[in-house]
Design a protein around this motif. Structure first.
Motif: not given
Length: 346
Positions: A218-220, A223-225, A227-234
């Protein structure tokens, strides 16, 4: 030697019953697909139950396939293969394949097949299931080793029969005591209960480990979610230098178009210049040829005039007529010279 190896290899493969016709020209250039197909067929002949992936599309798959086949041959058939030569898939690979086919061919001859009396058509239809025979041979060897070990243990036990007979007779003759039997049963029950408790403890530990793993998963996921949101922002943010980059790219495209146009013009002008020089060279050669012909004609006419001038017995009227004719011819020669000079100047 390479041609001899290829010839022996093709003959052995045909004798072993390979379904495809192999020519000596197949290995003039690297042919990895044919080499992999032959290797897989030979491995299946040794042991039909073996599981080697036939996928050889990528370079990594080919390396894994060659290593798996070499390891199988080294452990099962005690044949050492050169993996580098097999990967080359050319004439050097045939020498490595010949090591395997020669063993199979020798085993086939040992079984008693008379190859000298079999025609070429019959040999192509010959099917030799060596893989099943090798499996039977392995099973027979394993059974022989088990029989030997069982016989040795049986011999040792029979040697102790003299000592054990007395103890067995004494135990049978002794009357059964209820208290002792109950005590033994209690000990056995306690052992079983202890084993059950250990098993329950292990199950509890497994449940605890499962809970810990679920928490980590669940923790991973969280973290994946993130990271994906950050990638979409970038990805949505436009870099500051993109405007300048697009302007420079547009200027570069214009410069390239201008360069192409100038290069085409330059090429066209060079072609025109070459054509003009070629035409001038042809005209110059033609004028030189005409001048050479005219010089030869003048020389012939001068020789003719000299010969006619030496004749003193000619009539005066005839000389006057000849003089008038020579003047006409001189005027024609001068006109031709003037024309030739104009051509040369042009």
């Amino acid at each position: 030697p390479a041609l001899a190896c290829l010839s022996d290899f093709t003959e052995m493969m045909r004798a072993l019953g390979y379904p495809r016709l192999i020519s000596m020209e197949n290995f003039h250039t690297p042919n990895f697909m044919l080499v992999s197909e032959v290797l897989l067929w030979l491995v299946k002949r040794y042991e039909p139950q073996t599981d080697i992936p036939p996928d050889v599309e990528t370079e990594q798959d080919r390396v894994f396939f060659i290593k798996a086949v070499a390891q199988f041959m080294a452990t099962k058939a005690h044949i050492k293969l050169n993996t580098k030569k097999l990967y080359q898939a050319d004439g050097y690979a045939v020498k490595e394949l010949l090591k395997v086919t020669s063993v199979l061919y020798g085993a086939m001859n040992t079984k008693g097949v008379e190859r000298a009396d079999v025609s070429e058509e019959d040999s192509s239809k010959f099917k030799f299931d060596l893989g099943s025979k090798i499996a039977d041979l392995k099973a027979a060897r394993q059974l022989a080793s088990e029989i030997t070990s069982k016989g040795a243990s049986l011999y040792d036990l029979l040697g102790k029969e003299v000592e054990l007979r007395e103890a067995r007779t004494e135990s049978i003759a002794r009357p059964l005591e209820i208290n002792e039997a109950e005590k033994v049963m209690k000990i056995a029950i306690d052992c079983v209960l202890e084993q059950v408790q250990k098993t329950k403890d292990m199950l509890n530990n497994v449940a605890l480990d499962e809970a810990n793993l679920e928490a980590k998963i669940e923790k991973r996921k969280l973290e994946l979610e993130r990271s994906q949101k950050r990638l979409q922002t970038l990805q949505s943010v436009r870099p500051a230098f993109m405007d300048e980059y697009e302007k420079i790219e547009e200027q570069l495209q214009k410069q390239y178009s201008s360069y192409l146009e100038k290069f085409r013009n330059l090429t066209y002008m060079e072609q025109l210049l070459d054509d003009h020089r070629r035409i001038e060279q042809e005209m110059f050669e033609e004028a030189a040829n005409m001048l050479h012909l005219m010089q030869n004609r003048l020389k012939e006419e001068e020789q003719h005039l000299l010969k006619s001038g030496n004749n003193d017995d000619s009539d005066i009227e005839i000389q006057e007529d000849e003089g008038s004719d020579s003047e006409v011819e001189d005027r024609q020669i001068m006109k031709q010279r003037t024309t030739t000079e104009m051509l040369l100047q042009g």
